[in-house]
Design a protein around this motif. Structure first.
Motif, PDB file in Angstrom:
ATOM      1  N   TYR A 226       0.834  -1.204   0.000  1.00  0.00           N
ATOM      2  CA  TYR A 226       0.000   0.000   0.000  1.00  0.00           C
ATOM      3  C   TYR A 226       0.869   1.255   0.000  1.00  0.00           C
ATOM      4  O   TYR A 226       0.657   2.181  -0.800  1.00  0.00           O
ATOM      5  N   SER A 227       1.859   1.291   0.853  1.00  0.00           N
ATOM      6  CA  SER A 227       2.720   2.463   0.945  1.00  0.00           C
ATOM      7  C   SER A 227       3.638   2.581  -0.262  1.00  0.00           C
ATOM      8  O   SER A 227       3.821   3.675  -0.815  1.00  0.00           O
ATOM      9  N   ALA A 228       4.206   1.463  -0.703  1.00  0.00           N
ATOM     10  CA  ALA A 228       5.177   1.508  -1.809  1.00  0.00           C
ATOM     11  C   ALA A 228       4.527   1.922  -3.121  1.00  0.00           C
ATOM     12  O   ALA A 228       5.077   2.751  -3.859  1.00  0.00           O
ATOM     13  N   THR A 229       3.353   1.362  -3.441  1.00  0.00           N
ATOM     14  CA  THR A 229       2.714   1.718  -4.709  1.00  0.00           C
ATOM     15  C   THR A 229       2.316   3.188  -4.734  1.00  0.00           C
ATOM     16  O   THR A 229       2.478   3.861  -5.754  1.00  0.00           O
ATOM     17  N   ARG A 230       1.860   3.703  -3.633  1.00  0.00           N
ATOM     18  CA  ARG A 230       1.477   5.109  -3.596  1.00  0.00           C
ATOM     19  C   ARG A 230       2.689   6.038  -3.646  1.00  0.00           C
ATOM     20  O   ARG A 230       2.648   7.097  -4.276  1.00  0.00           O
ATOM     21  N   SER A 231       3.762   5.642  -3.026  1.00  0.00           N
ATOM     22  CA  SER A 231       4.985   6.446  -3.100  1.00  0.00           C
ATOM     23  C   SER A 231       5.522   6.484  -4.528  1.00  0.00           C
ATOM     24  O   SER A 231       5.958   7.535  -5.009  1.00  0.00           O
ATOM     25  N   LEU A 232       5.478   5.349  -5.221  1.00  0.00           N
ATOM     26  CA  LEU A 232       5.972   5.302  -6.595  1.00  0.00           C
ATOM     27  C   LEU A 232       5.055   6.051  -7.555  1.00  0.00           C
ATOM     28  O   LEU A 232       5.525   6.633  -8.537  1.00  0.00           O
ATOM     29  N   THR A 237      10.446   8.338 -10.260  1.00  0.00           N
ATOM     30  CA  THR A 237      11.892   8.352 -10.477  1.00  0.00           C
ATOM     31  C   THR A 237      12.688   8.191  -9.184  1.00  0.00           C
ATOM     32  O   THR A 237      13.924   8.204  -9.222  1.00  0.00           O
ATOM     33  N   MET A 238      12.018   8.047  -8.045  1.00  0.00           N
ATOM     34  CA  MET A 238      12.774   7.862  -6.803  1.00  0.00           C
ATOM     35  C   MET A 238      13.614   6.594  -6.879  1.00  0.00           C
ATOM     36  O   MET A 238      13.281   5.644  -7.574  1.00  0.00           O
ATOM     37  N   THR A 239      14.716   6.596  -6.186  1.00  0.00           N
ATOM     38  CA  THR A 239      15.581   5.421  -6.169  1.00  0.00           C
ATOM     39  C   THR A 239      14.990   4.344  -5.266  1.00  0.00           C
ATOM     40  O   THR A 239      14.107   4.615  -4.432  1.00  0.00           O
ATOM     41  N   LYS A 241      16.485   2.933  -2.827  1.00  0.00           N
ATOM     42  CA  LYS A 241      16.816   3.287  -1.444  1.00  0.00           C
ATOM     43  C   LYS A 241      15.838   4.325  -0.905  1.00  0.00           C
ATOM     44  O   LYS A 241      15.372   4.222   0.240  1.00  0.00           O
ATOM     45  N   GLU A 242      15.515   5.324  -1.717  1.00  0.00           N
ATOM     46  CA  GLU A 242      14.531   6.312  -1.283  1.00  0.00           C
ATOM     47  C   GLU A 242      13.175   5.660  -1.047  1.00  0.00           C
ATOM     48  O   GLU A 242      12.473   6.016  -0.094  1.00  0.00           O
ATOM     49  N   LEU A 243      12.827   4.696  -1.884  1.00  0.00           N
ATOM     50  CA  LEU A 243      11.544   4.010  -1.726  1.00  0.00           C
ATOM     51  C   LEU A 243      11.476   3.279  -0.396  1.00  0.00           C
ATOM     52  O   LEU A 243      10.486   3.407   0.340  1.00  0.00           O
ATOM     53  N   THR A 244      12.496   2.509  -0.060  1.00  0.00           N
ATOM     54  CA  THR A 244      12.458   1.762   1.203  1.00  0.00           C
ATOM     55  C   THR A 244      12.565   2.697   2.402  1.00  0.00           C
ATOM     56  O   THR A 244      11.944   2.457   3.438  1.00  0.00           O
ATOM     57  N   ASP A 245      13.326   3.792   2.268  1.00  0.00           N
ATOM     58  CA  ASP A 245      13.419   4.747   3.375  1.00  0.00           C
ATOM     59  C   ASP A 245      12.072   5.409   3.645  1.00  0.00           C
ATOM     60  O   ASP A 245      11.612   5.475   4.797  1.00  0.00           O
ATOM     61  N   ILE A 246      11.425   5.900   2.583  1.00  0.00           N
ATOM     62  CA  ILE A 246      10.143   6.588   2.741  1.00  0.00           C
ATOM     63  C   ILE A 246       9.071   5.622   3.221  1.00  0.00           C
ATOM     64  O   ILE A 246       8.284   5.922   4.133  1.00  0.00           O
ATOM     65  N   THR A 247       9.037   4.435   2.617  1.00  0.00           N
ATOM     66  CA  THR A 247       8.057   3.434   3.022  1.00  0.00           C
ATOM     67  C   THR A 247       8.275   3.020   4.469  1.00  0.00           C
ATOM     68  O   THR A 247       7.333   2.876   5.256  1.00  0.00           O
ATOM     69  N   GLY A 248       9.533   2.842   4.839  1.00  0.00           N
ATOM     70  CA  GLY A 248       9.834   2.461   6.218  1.00  0.00           C
ATOM     71  C   GLY A 248       9.384   3.506   7.219  1.00  0.00           C
ATOM     72  O   GLY A 248       8.864   3.174   8.292  1.00  0.00           O
ATOM     73  N   GLN A 249       9.569   4.789   6.882  1.00  0.00           N
ATOM     74  CA  GLN A 249       9.138   5.867   7.770  1.00  0.00           C
ATOM     75  C   GLN A 249       7.629   5.863   7.941  1.00  0.00           C
ATOM     76  O   GLN A 249       7.116   6.060   9.051  1.00  0.00           O
ATOM     77  N   LYS A 250       6.902   5.616   6.847  1.00  0.00           N
ATOM     78  CA  LYS A 250       5.440   5.582   6.929  1.00  0.00           C
ATOM     79  C   LYS A 250       4.961   4.384   7.747  1.00  0.00           C
ATOM     80  O   LYS A 250       4.057   4.505   8.574  1.00  0.00           O
ATOM     81  N   TYR A 268      20.731   0.106  -5.798  1.00  0.00           N
ATOM     82  CA  TYR A 268      19.976   0.775  -4.747  1.00  0.00           C
ATOM     83  C   TYR A 268      19.737   2.246  -5.074  1.00  0.00           C
ATOM     84  O   TYR A 268      18.737   2.831  -4.650  1.00  0.00           O
ATOM     85  N   ASN A 269      20.643   2.841  -5.788  1.00  0.00           N
ATOM     86  CA  ASN A 269      20.528   4.261  -6.118  1.00  0.00           C
ATOM     87  C   ASN A 269      19.995   4.492  -7.530  1.00  0.00           C
ATOM     88  O   ASN A 269      20.167   5.564  -8.112  1.00  0.00           O
ATOM     89  N   LEU A 270      19.300   3.463  -8.054  1.00  0.00           N
ATOM     90  CA  LEU A 270      18.631   3.582  -9.342  1.00  0.00           C
ATOM     91  C   LEU A 270      17.119   3.476  -9.128  1.00  0.00           C
ATOM     92  O   LEU A 270      16.668   3.014  -8.078  1.00  0.00           O
ATOM     93  N   PRO A 271      16.310   3.895 -10.115  1.00  0.00           N
ATOM     94  CA  PRO A 271      14.854   3.814  -9.957  1.00  0.00           C
ATOM     95  C   PRO A 271      14.354   2.381  -9.859  1.00  0.00           C
ATOM     96  O   PRO A 271      15.081   1.413 -10.117  1.00  0.00           O
ATOM     97  N   PHE A 272      13.061   2.242  -9.533  1.00  0.00           N
ATOM     98  CA  PHE A 272      12.429   0.954  -9.340  1.00  0.00           C
ATOM     99  C   PHE A 272      12.579   0.054 -10.568  1.00  0.00           C
ATOM    100  O   PHE A 272      12.903  -1.126 -10.450  1.00  0.00           O
ATOM    101  N   THR A 273      12.315   0.579 -11.746  1.00  0.00           N
ATOM    102  CA  THR A 273      12.539  -0.167 -12.985  1.00  0.00           C
ATOM    103  C   THR A 273      13.725   0.432 -13.714  1.00  0.00           C
ATOM    104  O   THR A 273      13.854   1.643 -13.793  1.00  0.00           O
ATOM    105  N   VAL A 274      14.583  -0.436 -14.226  1.00  0.00           N
ATOM    106  CA  VAL A 274      15.810   0.025 -14.875  1.00  0.00           C
ATOM    107  C   VAL A 274      15.575   0.286 -16.340  1.00  0.00           C
ATOM    108  O   VAL A 274      14.586  -0.152 -16.909  1.00  0.00           O
TER     109      VAL A 274
END
Length: 274
Positions: A226-232, A237-239, A241-250, A268-274
């Protein structure tokens, strides 16, 4: 070309606890890939509930890795996870390690538990037969967990309860762990024996649960999905690492789980899809 396999299992044929949010997760990952990451609908395969047997999942994984001209591959699984000390089928000997596994749909009440678990070597075998070079374009998303033994006392029969996405082993299977100490664990998706360059987005640490709960939209989901799909959707274009950090905070505001990245750290420092 971009290809994806998305599995969601909410109903486990009464053998394990139901997880109402998994089908919603499956649909939301599919919608995200189509609307945000421009996957073509015909290049996404879905498997739900009783169609998501081990045999059918492995067949679809063969399809996922069958093409050479691809830009991105995604395998998402929303359902139960497990951790087990396996026996060799031919000798009956216990292996010298624990295995994380994804729990597919059990085809019968009498089916041996190992027959509906998907292990890391199942994935590695398929990839080794196909095109190992594709692993640098592979993203695995596991909204499941492997801490079943610590979750026995959690209430799971209340409509709005948080449900752990992990099964508790039968006593005879659980007792296998008692015959040895400090067993190493082979993580699902590690692709041991290969030289993969993929990345795993895991919903929780290996000692935690991934939770299934009613979310702000009034429907049940995996808290991570739920959190990851909405963040993306908000920032494609978030990396990672940014995805797991933001999702983890939520998630930390409400759920005791911490998403993890595993695999190729260069991604880790690339977007979700390469």
């Amino acid at each position: 070309m971009r290809k994806a396999l998305i599995v969601g299992i909410s109903d486990y044929n009464s053998r394990y606890g139901s997880l109402p949010g998994c089908l919603n997760d499956m649909q939301e990952w599919r919608d995200l890939l189509v609307s945000t990451f421009k996957f073509q609908p015909d290049d996404i395969r879905l498997l739900a509930n009783d169609r998501a047997t081990k045999a059918e999942i492995l067949i679809r994984l063969e399809w996922l890795f069958s093409s050479t001209d691809v830009d991105s591959l995604v395998f998402c699984f929303a359902g139960h996870g497990a951790s087990i000390r396996r026996r060799e089928y031919d000798t009956g000997d216990l292996l010298d390690h624990m295995d994380e596994a994804l729990v597919s749909y059990p085809t019968s009440a009498a089916e041996d538990i190992q027959d509906h678990l998907i292990f890391d070597d199942d994935l590695a075998e398929i990839i080794s037969r196909q095109n190992i070079e594709l692993t640098n374009k592979l993203t695995l998303v596991f909204d499941a967990c492997h801490a079943g033994g610590m979750l026995r006392d959690i209430l799971i029969n209340v409509d709005d309860a948080y449900l752990p996405r992990s099964i508790v082993m039968p006593p005879d299977v659980a007792s296998r762990e008692l015959s040895a100490t400090a067993l190493k664990t082979r993580r699902i998706g590690a692709l041991q024996g290969l030289e993969p360059r993929h990345v795993i987005c895991a919903a929780a640490k290996d000692i935690e649960s991934a939770w299934d709960a009613r979310m702000e939209d009034g429907l049940r989901h995996g808290a991570f999905s739920y959190s990851a799909t909405r963040s993306l959707m908000q920032n494609p274009t978030m990396t990672l690492k940014e995805l797991t950090d933001i999702t983890g905070q939520k998630l930390a505001l409400k759920f005791p789980q911490h998403p993890q990245l595993l695999g190729n750290e260069e991604r880790y420092n690339l977007p979700f899809t390469v």
